[in-house]
Design an enzyme around this catalytic site. Structure first.
Site, PDB file in Angstrom:
ATOM      1  CB  SER A  62      -2.005  -1.314  -2.585  1.00  0.00           C
ATOM      2  OG  SER A  62      -1.844  -2.640  -3.018  1.00  0.00           O
ATOM      3  CG  ASP A 108       1.391  -3.125  -1.709  1.00  0.00           C
ATOM      4  OD1 ASP A 108       0.943  -2.208  -1.001  1.00  0.00           O
ATOM      5  OD2 ASP A 108       0.664  -3.959  -2.261  1.00  0.00           O
TER       6      ASP A 108
END
Length: 264
Positions: free
Chosen positions: A41, A157
């Site tokens: 991320s 993510d």
């Protein structure tokens, strides 16, 4: 000359991930550079840009006054696109900084992780376009449209399953694995009654418990570091300078320890 290979695993954490820049700045000042970097991320974004050749000092200048409107815009058809926001601005911004690069073009070997929502597993991205991979790693489900890369048609993510990608950097060849977790322990928050905040809190709770279990069972992690970011909200573009300074303090506090690990 040291023989052991150093790997940094830079964890997810939204705006708190600016602490990674401060940490890398401290490492540079102490003459410590990683042989491998893996990111998840926001850690993927910072790690990828760093491995592309941008210095931590340059990254610090670039994010000082960064606002959400600079990196994301509202999706006019969120249900059809499966996300409230789109990342075209973020892609354009990163491309203006590092250019269009593939993984093999990077100065330091880099990998990042994303979550395949269809297969329910972590995917290590280490080939093809770096910017596409970084953005896939940071595509918060429900907030950003899932990414399509190769055979993976719904990547989201990386922090969902792999907040701090220690396994990825170990498999790259790191002898010494240093993990930087900018989220740390789960913080208590006040209820807001907003749907998106409830959903993001759900992700935080699941992610924190999973990360704790993974940390406990991975005996190859040599050093697990957490900057003292207090109650900083990872979903708000505030206190970025604070995050940078805390990451810098963290790096300075542990530079000698990292050097000992490399020389031991």
């Amino acid at each position: 000359m040291r023989e052991k290979k150093l790997g940094f695993a830079l964890g997810a954490g939204g705006s708190r991930g600016v602490a990674h820049i401060g940490f890398l700045q401290a490492m540079e000042e102490h003459g410590i550079r990683p042989d491998f970097v893996a990111g998840s991320s926001m850690g993927a974004v910072v790690g990828g840009i760093y491995c592309a050749g941008l210095s931590p000092e340059e990254m610090h200048r670039a994010v000082k006054d960064l606002k959400l409107r600079n990196i994301a815009s509202v999706n006019p058809v969120p249900l059809r696109k499966n996300g409230l926001m789109k990342m075209k601005k973020a892609r354009k911004l990163i491309a203006s900084i590092i250019g269009e690069k593939n993984f093999e073009d990077l100065d330091i070997p880099f990998a990042c992780v994303a979550t395949d929502l269809l297969q329910g597993e972590t995917v290590v991205l280490n080939e093809g376009n770096v910017i596409d991979a970084m953005l896939a790693s940071g595509s918060i489900p429900g907030v950003f449209t899932p990414a399509r890369i190769g055979q993976h048609i719904m990547l989201s993510d990386g922090g969902i399953l792999e907040r701090v990608p220690t396994q990825a950097v170990k498999e790259m060849g790191a002898d010494i694995v240093v993990a930087v977790d900018v989220l740390g322990s789960l913080m208590e928050k006040k209820a807001t009654g907003k749907l998106i905040n409830t959903f993001l809190r759900y992700i935080d709770v699941m992610d924190s418990r999973l990360t704790l279990r993974e940390r406990e069972r991975r005996d190859y992690i040599d050093l697990w570091l957490e900057p003292d970011l207090g109650g900083m909200d990872q979903y708000k573009m505030k206190q970025l300078e604070f995050a940078y300074k805390k990451g810098y303090e963290l790096g300075n506090a542990h530079a000698k320890e990292i050097r000992r690990l490399l020389e031991g």
